[in-house]
Design a protein around this motif. Structure first.
Motif: not given
Length: 311
Positions: A13, A15, A25, A27, A30, A86, A88, A95, A97, A99, A159, A249
């Motif tokens: 993920d 984030l 982001y 890391q 996930g 992903a 997020v 969240p 998502f 991909f 999802r 999450t």
């Protein structure tokens, strides 16, 4: 006490967050099923993760992380693909998502990659989540499901961004019906229920999945707790504890992890009242997860739960 096999995806993920006024982001390792496996191990159960991992540095990190938290990785295969990412983002605690990565590293586990002795020896088998949208991994999950001699638990973990139109949703609905029909326990969220069966009240969805053949169904409702349909009793609502949620999450995954951990200790409850107690404990676990950032890293131990919610 026996062990659980958790078949599904592991990924990384990214984030969306902020540091020093800049978007960055963060890391995090996930994947819903990975979170479940970690949650089972943190709660004192033995878990084996079965899935496909990328052949890059990130795939290596996932394998090392699982080993470090005492999740078995003998059934995790390395495949020639970069680890799926992903991304997020948040518009609140829930969240969203998206991909990235083709082919998806988590979708390359095939039926021939399964360790049959490991599956047949498992007390609990978990299947579910986004691997069911990948034909190769779906075939592996079907084979595992047919070989399982212990309790079978299922979580669709829908999802919507991965569903390409009405035909894909209908296909997933058929897969959910297939797995639910042979499940001892189905766990899904109210959001999953709303996507799969639009306009149906959650109690109705729980009752429908039981009609298909699922022995017990739990529908999580976020802060409102969960709906439980067990044995021939009418669906009941189980309240969640009041918590100061900062990140949801992994909350649903932690509910499944807690239910699996208790199945490993004591098997299936012999009454609906026993299921109510199990679900109430699982909701305390989820409440604690919501008070910490991250998914897998936020999974608590039983001692953590006792400290936060003294009985």
């Amino acid at each position: 006490m026996g062990y659980a096999v958790v078949l599904g995806e592991a990924l990384v993920d990214l984030l969306d967050s902020e540091r020093d006024g800049e978007r960055v982001y963060r890391q995090a390792i996930g994947g819903g099923p990975l979170n479940v496996a970690v949650g089972v191990a943190r709660l004192g159960g033995a878990a084996q993760f079965v899935g496909s991992l990328g052949d890059d540095v990130l795939g290596g990190r996932i394998r090392a992380f699982l080993s470090a938290v005492d999740v078995g990785v003998a059934g995790a295969v390395t495949v020639p693909a970069p680890t799926t990412l992903a991304v997020v983002t948040y518009a609140g605690p829930e969240p969203d998502f998206r991909f990235y990565g083709e082919p998806v590293s988590y979708g390359l586990l095939g039926p021939d990659d399964l360790d049959l002795a490991q599956l047949e020896g498992a007390d609990v088998l978990y299947c579910g989540s986004i691997v069911l949208l990948q034909p190769r991994t779906l075939a592996a999950a079907r084979r595992a499901w047919s070989l399982a001699t212990g309790l079978r638990v299922f979580d669709p973990n829908v999802r919507p961004r991965l569903l390409d139109g009405p035909a894909a949703l209908e296909g997933l609905r058929e897969v959910v019906a297939e797995f639910a029909a042979g499940a001892h326990l189905v766990k899904l969220s109210a959001a999953d229920a709303g996507l799969l069966y639009p306009g149906e009240p959650v109690e109705g969805v729980a009752a429908y999945l039981r009609e298909l053949g699922a022995a017990t169904v739990v529908v999580t409702l976020g802060a409102a707790g969960a709906v439980l349909a067990a044995a021939d009793a009418d669906p009941v609502r189980v309240p969640a504890p009041k918590v100061d949620a900062i990140d949801a999450t992994g909350a649903g995954d932690s509910v499944m992890a807690a239910l699996i951990a208790d199945l490993l200790v004591d098997g299936e409850p012999d009454s609906p009242a026993g299921w109510v107690e199990r679900v109430a404990f699982a909701l305390r676990v989820a409440g604690l997860v919501c008070e910490s950032p991250g998914g897998a890293t936020a999974m608590p131990t039983r001692a953590d739960v006792e400290r936060r919610f003294p009985s």
